[in-house]
Design a protein around this motif. Structure first.
Motif, mmCIF file in Angstrom:
data_model
loop_
_atom_site.group_PDB
_atom_site.id
_atom_site.type_symbol
_atom_site.label_atom_id
_atom_site.label_comp_id
_atom_site.label_asym_id
_atom_site.label_seq_id
_atom_site.Cartn_x
_atom_site.Cartn_y
_atom_site.Cartn_z
ATOM 1 N N VAL A 32 0.873 -1.188 0.000
ATOM 2 C CA VAL A 32 0.000 0.000 0.000
ATOM 3 C C VAL A 32 0.903 1.229 0.000
ATOM 4 O O VAL A 32 1.688 1.435 0.922
ATOM 5 N N LEU A 33 0.793 2.016 -1.063
ATOM 6 C CA LEU A 33 1.574 3.254 -1.185
ATOM 7 C C LEU A 33 0.625 4.434 -1.088
ATOM 8 O O LEU A 33 -0.362 4.509 -1.824
ATOM 9 N N ALA A 34 0.913 5.347 -0.176
ATOM 10 C CA ALA A 34 0.123 6.580 -0.069
ATOM 11 C C ALA A 34 0.940 7.738 -0.628
ATOM 12 O O ALA A 34 2.115 7.890 -0.304
ATOM 13 N N VAL A 180 -2.593 1.977 -4.412
ATOM 14 C CA VAL A 180 -1.949 3.288 -4.493
ATOM 15 C C VAL A 180 -3.035 4.317 -4.240
ATOM 16 O O VAL A 180 -4.038 4.351 -4.955
ATOM 17 N N LEU A 181 -2.865 5.117 -3.181
ATOM 18 C CA LEU A 181 -3.889 6.109 -2.887
ATOM 19 C C LEU A 181 -3.261 7.471 -2.653
ATOM 20 O O LEU A 181 -2.085 7.567 -2.308
ATOM 21 N N THR A 182 -4.043 8.497 -2.887
ATOM 22 C CA THR A 182 -3.601 9.844 -2.522
ATOM 23 C C THR A 182 -4.467 10.305 -1.360
ATOM 24 O O THR A 182 -5.617 9.881 -1.218
ATOM 25 N N THR A 183 -3.888 11.139 -0.535
ATOM 26 C CA THR A 183 -4.656 11.632 0.613
ATOM 27 C C THR A 183 -4.103 12.960 1.108
ATOM 28 O O THR A 183 -2.920 13.266 0.940
ATOM 29 N N HIS A 190 -0.491 7.284 7.447
ATOM 30 C CA HIS A 190 0.184 6.582 8.518
ATOM 31 C C HIS A 190 -0.529 5.279 8.852
ATOM 32 O O HIS A 190 0.076 4.236 9.071
ATOM 33 N N ARG A 191 -1.848 5.375 8.864
ATOM 34 C CA ARG A 191 -2.672 4.239 9.250
ATOM 35 C C ARG A 191 -2.621 3.117 8.204
ATOM 36 O O ARG A 191 -2.588 1.939 8.537
ATOM 37 N N LEU A 192 -2.610 3.505 6.921
ATOM 38 C CA LEU A 192 -2.820 2.515 5.862
ATOM 39 C C LEU A 192 -1.557 2.053 5.158
ATOM 40 O O LEU A 192 -1.470 0.903 4.728
ATOM 41 N N ALA A 193 -0.594 2.968 5.019
ATOM 42 C CA ALA A 193 0.433 2.726 4.011
ATOM 43 C C ALA A 193 1.630 1.955 4.537
ATOM 44 O O ALA A 193 2.045 2.113 5.686
ATOM 45 N N ASP A 194 2.193 1.128 3.664
ATOM 46 C CA ASP A 194 3.501 0.524 3.926
ATOM 47 C C ASP A 194 4.595 1.539 3.646
ATOM 48 O O ASP A 194 5.601 1.594 4.331
ATOM 49 N N ARG A 195 4.355 2.354 2.606
ATOM 50 C CA ARG A 195 5.293 3.435 2.287
ATOM 51 C C ARG A 195 4.499 4.671 1.908
ATOM 52 O O ARG A 195 3.396 4.581 1.361
ATOM 53 N N VAL A 196 5.096 5.817 2.196
ATOM 54 C CA VAL A 196 4.464 7.091 1.873
ATOM 55 C C VAL A 196 5.394 7.849 0.929
ATOM 56 O O VAL A 196 6.593 7.958 1.175
ATOM 57 N N VAL A 205 9.810 14.001 -3.210
ATOM 58 C CA VAL A 205 10.911 14.482 -2.367
ATOM 59 C C VAL A 205 11.237 13.494 -1.248
ATOM 60 O O VAL A 205 12.303 13.583 -0.641
ATOM 61 N N ALA A 206 10.339 12.557 -0.979
ATOM 62 C CA ALA A 206 10.640 11.510 0.009
ATOM 63 C C ALA A 206 9.783 10.306 -0.307
ATOM 64 O O ALA A 206 8.678 10.428 -0.824
ATOM 65 N N LEU A 207 10.332 9.129 -0.025
ATOM 66 C CA LEU A 207 9.587 7.887 -0.219
ATOM 67 C C LEU A 207 10.109 6.916 0.829
ATOM 68 O O LEU A 207 11.225 6.422 0.722
ATOM 69 N N ASP A 208 9.290 6.707 1.860
ATOM 70 C CA ASP A 208 9.796 5.925 2.976
ATOM 71 C C ASP A 208 8.635 5.336 3.760
ATOM 72 O O ASP A 208 7.471 5.626 3.471
ATOM 73 N N ASP A 209 8.952 4.534 4.770
ATOM 74 C CA ASP A 209 7.843 4.024 5.580
ATOM 75 C C ASP A 209 7.304 5.159 6.443
ATOM 76 O O ASP A 209 8.010 6.122 6.745
ATOM 77 N N PRO A 210 6.009 5.070 6.818
ATOM 78 C CA PRO A 210 5.369 6.218 7.458
ATOM 79 C C PRO A 210 6.065 6.661 8.733
ATOM 80 O O PRO A 210 6.157 7.868 9.006
#
Ligand code: ADP
Length: 213
Positions: A32-34, A180-183, A190-196, A205-210
């Motif tokens: 799950v990517l946010a 893949v969701l946008t929010t 934070h609640r849903l994603a494996d990575r944000v 500019v960043a791609l990491d775990d929440p």
């Protein structure tokens, strides 16, 4: 892990506006990517580029193919702006979208999943904003997709409805659906994603775990 989605150096301009300035990312099966970021950061344009609903430079591969060539049974998409016919009930709407696919899920089950079983026979135009959005989420689920794109799925939904939708998405992810969701809500990411993925001015500019973000 197998990547189901790989984007490399994706660029999109609208006239002078650089909506996407070279975005690269990959999403693994079941992940799950946010995507978060301020208005105008490029979130919607990125979702559109990843789903092949807008032209973009660079490379996007979904299940190893151009997104436009992928069997549409495998992809679910909830656009940010989605205005289904209003003089249909929630049930009729989902049945309509379900009819566009060969396979798919039972409409009553999808209505229950999005918390619309009790209001299934109300015209769309008579539903609240949050209920409408839940029906719209349902339209992205009727084909039982392997990869689900949701552009601001919970905007306009009240806190209880939002939590119910989070549980639903958790369940889908647990069942192996890649999302893949946008929010706008960091709490949601934070609640849903494996990575944000944090977008700003068309760049990731960043791609990491929440937790790290
Ligand atoms: P976000 O979803 O993060 O709010 P968008 O992807 O909608 O950002 O927009 C990124 C930038 O591209 C913004 O400057 C926006 O005005 C511009 N943009 C998006 N879609 C269009 C369009 N169809 N025509 C012109 N400009 C657009």
């Amino acid at each position: 892990m197998t990547a189901v989605l790989v984007a490399e150096d994706v660029r999109r301009t609208y006239g002078e506006t650089v909506a996407l300035d070279g975005v690269s990312l990959s999403v693994d099966a079941g992940e799950v990517l946010a995507l978060v970021g301020p208005n105008g950061a490029g979130k919607t344009t990125l979702v559109r580029a990843l789903t092949g609903t807008t032209d973009a430079e660079g490379s996007v591969r979904v299940f190893g193919a151009d997104p436009r060539a992928v069997d549409r049974e495998r992809i679910g998409l909830l656009p940010q702006e989605f205005d289904p016919p209003e003089r249909l009930t929630a049930r009729e709407l989902l049945a309509y979208y379900r009819g566009l696919y060969d396979g798919g899920r039972d409409v009553a089950a999808v209505l229950a999943d999005v918390g619309m079983a009790d209001d299934a026979d109300t015209w769309y135009e008579n539903l609240s904003g949050g209920q409408r959005r839940r029906v719209c989420v349902g339209t992205a689920l009727v084909n039982d997709p392997d990869l689900l794109f949701l552009d601001e799925p919970t905007t306009g939904i009240d806190p209880a409805g939002r939590r119910a939708l989070w549980d639903l998405l958790d369940g889908l992810a647990a069942g192996g659906t890649t999302i893949v969701l946008t929010t706008h809500y960091m709490e949601e990411a934070h609640r849903l994603a494996d990575r944000v993925g944090l977008l700003a001015d068309g760049s990731l500019v960043a791609l990491d775990d929440p937790g790290a973000l």
